[in-house]
Write a protein that holds these residues in place. Structure first.
Motif, PDB file in Angstrom:
ATOM      1  N   ASN A 125     110.811  16.341 -28.541  1.00 26.96           N
ATOM      2  CA  ASN A 125     111.828  15.607 -29.292  1.00 26.96           C
ATOM      3  C   ASN A 125     113.049  16.502 -29.401  1.00 26.96           C
ATOM      4  OD1 ASN A 125     113.289  13.900 -30.863  1.00 26.96           O
ATOM      5  ND2 ASN A 125     111.874  13.864 -32.573  1.00 26.96           N
ATOM      6  N   TRP A 126     114.083  16.146 -28.656  1.00 26.87           N
ATOM      7  CA  TRP A 126     115.308  16.928 -28.686  1.00 26.87           C
ATOM      8  C   TRP A 126     116.192  16.412 -29.821  1.00 26.87           C
ATOM      9  CZ3 TRP A 126     116.513  16.115 -22.815  1.00 26.87           C
ATOM     10  CH2 TRP A 126     115.580  16.806 -22.046  1.00 26.87           C
ATOM     11  N   PRO A 127     116.503  17.253 -30.789  1.00 26.93           N
ATOM     12  CA  PRO A 127     117.351  16.807 -31.894  1.00 26.93           C
ATOM     13  C   PRO A 127     118.791  16.600 -31.439  1.00 26.93           C
ATOM     14  CG  PRO A 127     116.850  19.138 -32.112  1.00 26.93           C
ATOM     15  CD  PRO A 127     116.070  18.635 -30.930  1.00 26.93           C
ATOM     16  N   MET A 128     119.447  15.669 -32.083  1.00 25.22           N
ATOM     17  CA  MET A 128     120.878  15.425 -31.874  1.00 25.22           C
ATOM     18  C   MET A 128     121.510  15.585 -33.257  1.00 25.22           C
ATOM     19  SD  MET A 128     120.466  12.108 -29.368  1.00 25.22           S
ATOM     20  CE  MET A 128     122.015  12.146 -28.482  1.00 25.22           C
ATOM     21  N   VAL A 129     121.910  16.806 -33.577  1.00 30.37           N
ATOM     22  CA  VAL A 129     122.329  17.162 -34.931  1.00 30.37           C
ATOM     23  C   VAL A 129     123.811  17.504 -34.946  1.00 30.37           C
ATOM     24  CG1 VAL A 129     121.982  18.818 -36.813  1.00 30.37           C
ATOM     25  CG2 VAL A 129     120.030  18.032 -35.458  1.00 30.37           C
ATOM     26  N   THR A 130     124.525  16.979 -35.929  1.00 29.11           N
ATOM     27  CA  THR A 130     125.899  17.395 -36.158  1.00 29.11           C
ATOM     28  C   THR A 130     126.010  17.939 -37.577  1.00 29.11           C
ATOM     29  OG1 THR A 130     126.565  15.185 -36.879  1.00 29.11           O
ATOM     30  CG2 THR A 130     126.888  15.701 -34.569  1.00 29.11           C
ATOM     31  N   THR A 131     126.868  18.921 -37.743  1.00 27.84           N
ATOM     32  CA  THR A 131     127.055  19.541 -39.058  1.00 27.84           C
ATOM     33  C   THR A 131     128.439  19.279 -39.636  1.00 27.84           C
ATOM     34  OG1 THR A 131     127.731  21.627 -38.035  1.00 27.84           O
ATOM     35  CG2 THR A 131     125.387  21.367 -38.570  1.00 27.84           C
ATOM     36  N   THR A 132     129.316  18.691 -38.834  1.00 26.28           N
ATOM     37  CA  THR A 132     130.655  18.367 -39.307  1.00 26.28           C
ATOM     38  C   THR A 132     131.019  16.951 -38.887  1.00 26.28           C
ATOM     39  OG1 THR A 132     131.674  19.266 -37.302  1.00 26.28           O
ATOM     40  CG2 THR A 132     131.475  20.768 -39.172  1.00 26.28           C
ATOM     41  N   ALA A 133     131.931  16.358 -39.629  1.00 21.29           N
ATOM     42  CA  ALA A 133     132.387  15.005 -39.311  1.00 21.29           C
ATOM     43  C   ALA A 133     133.269  15.019 -38.062  1.00 21.29           C
ATOM     44  CB  ALA A 133     133.144  14.420 -40.495  1.00 21.29           C
ATOM     45  N   MET A 134     133.225  13.918 -37.329  1.00 22.16           N
ATOM     46  CA  MET A 134     134.034  13.736 -36.122  1.00 22.16           C
ATOM     47  C   MET A 134     135.217  12.830 -36.454  1.00 22.16           C
ATOM     48  SD  MET A 134     132.894  11.772 -32.613  1.00 22.16           S
ATOM     49  CE  MET A 134     133.220  10.106 -33.196  1.00 22.16           C
ATOM     50  N   ALA A 135     136.390  13.175 -35.980  1.00 23.49           N
ATOM     51  CA  ALA A 135     137.575  12.344 -36.190  1.00 23.49           C
ATOM     52  C   ALA A 135     137.425  11.025 -35.435  1.00 23.49           C
ATOM     53  CB  ALA A 135     138.827  13.072 -35.716  1.00 23.49           C
ATOM     54  N   LEU A 136     137.815   9.919 -36.084  1.00 25.80           N
ATOM     55  CA  LEU A 136     137.752   8.598 -35.460  1.00 25.80           C
ATOM     56  C   LEU A 136     138.785   7.692 -36.113  1.00 25.80           C
ATOM     57  CD1 LEU A 136     136.099   6.774 -33.439  1.00 25.80           C
ATOM     58  CD2 LEU A 136     134.938   5.924 -35.480  1.00 25.80           C
ATOM     59  N   ASN A 137     139.651   7.132 -35.310  1.00 26.48           N
ATOM     60  CA  ASN A 137     140.629   6.168 -35.811  1.00 26.48           C
ATOM     61  C   ASN A 137     139.909   4.848 -36.050  1.00 26.48           C
ATOM     62  OD1 ASN A 137     142.650   4.330 -36.293  1.00 26.48           O
ATOM     63  ND2 ASN A 137     143.848   4.839 -34.471  1.00 26.48           N
ATOM     64  N   THR A 138     139.629   4.532 -37.292  1.00 23.49           N
ATOM     65  CA  THR A 138     138.888   3.313 -37.605  1.00 23.49           C
ATOM     66  C   THR A 138     139.780   2.075 -37.621  1.00 23.49           C
ATOM     67  OG1 THR A 138     139.132   3.585 -39.996  1.00 23.49           O
ATOM     68  CG2 THR A 138     137.199   4.621 -38.957  1.00 23.49           C
ATOM     69  N   THR A 139     141.095   2.252 -37.474  1.00 21.29           N
ATOM     70  CA  THR A 139     142.005   1.101 -37.479  1.00 21.29           C
ATOM     71  C   THR A 139     142.133   0.462 -36.101  1.00 21.29           C
ATOM     72  OG1 THR A 139     144.005   2.415 -37.050  1.00 21.29           O
ATOM     73  CG2 THR A 139     143.340   2.136 -39.359  1.00 21.29           C
ATOM     74  N   GLY A 140     141.520   1.083 -35.093  1.00 17.66           N
ATOM     75  CA  GLY A 140     141.540   0.521 -33.744  1.00 17.66           C
ATOM     76  C   GLY A 140     140.138   0.165 -33.303  1.00 17.66           C
ATOM     77  N   ALA A 141     140.029  -0.514 -32.165  1.00 21.27           N
ATOM     78  CA  ALA A 141     138.724  -0.842 -31.587  1.00 21.27           C
ATOM     79  C   ALA A 141     138.071   0.435 -31.073  1.00 21.27           C
ATOM     80  CB  ALA A 141     138.880  -1.847 -30.455  1.00 21.27           C
ATOM     81  N   ASN A 142     136.758   0.538 -31.197  1.00 22.99           N
ATOM     82  CA  ASN A 142     136.011   1.715 -30.752  1.00 22.99           C
ATOM     83  C   ASN A 142     134.780   1.281 -29.978  1.00 22.99           C
ATOM     84  OD1 ASN A 142     137.319   4.211 -31.947  1.00 22.99           O
ATOM     85  ND2 ASN A 142     137.188   2.882 -33.736  1.00 22.99           N
TER      86      ASN A 142
END
Length: 170
Positions: A125-142
């Motif tokens: 089981n390979w973990p997929m871990v993040t420790t910081t938030a990722m920037a994302l423009n939520t006002t556009g389509a993603n």
């Protein structure tokens, strides 16, 4: 506004990354859309991805890196890992939760997940871990993507995505 709660897409075609060292998207034809419309995410709203499939490796396998992307940015990655080599077929799953922390043009999300997989010789089981938030423009389509990238070019290195569901929570 935006996508309603519940499942917003499933797949209807098998995606494959085979005999290629380039990053390949595994999501093919979808019922629904893998694109979140503008302003879908609000603080605390979570995207849940569940994907399943199978893979093949050579006796001496290439490395494999799985990624989950949102808006073209890498939200989660396994990093380059080496699966157990068998020359036979194994199964895998990918679990990912992406939660909106802040909204707007300078919005952020934080993600966690894992990539359990098995074959005749081993379970990992390979973990997929993040420790910081990722920037994302939520006002556009993603657009949401699941990709795979082999570390070499071998006809035995194949990964298939057979089932995936994207769901919005909260």
């Amino acid at each position: 506004v935006g996508n309603p709660n519940g499942a917003f897409f499933t797949t209807t075609a098998v995606g494959v990354a085979s005999n290629n060292a380039s990053e390949i998207t595994l999501i093919r034809q979808a019922v629904g859309t893998t694109s979140l419309v503008a302003n879908t995410l609000s603080e605390g709203r979570t995207i849940r991805l569940r994907a399943w499939g199978y893979y093949n490796t050579a006796i001496v396998p290439d490395t494999l890196q799985m990624r989950v992307k949102l808006g073209g940015n890498v939200a989660l990655t396994t990093g380059a890992q080496t699966p157990a080599g068998t020359g036979s077929t194994g199964g895998w799953a990918l679990n990912a939760d992406i939660t909106c922390v802040t909204t707007g043009g300078a919005g952020t999300v934080i993600s966690q997940g894992d990539f359990p997989h098995f074959n005749a010789l081993a379970y990992a089981n390979w973990p997929m871990v993040t420790t910081t938030a990722m920037a994302l423009n939520t006002t556009g389509a993603n657009v949401l993507e699941v990709t795979a990238q082999w570390g070499g070019v071998s006809s035995a290195s194949q990964i298939f995505l057979t089932n995936i569901t994207g769901e919005l929570l909260n």
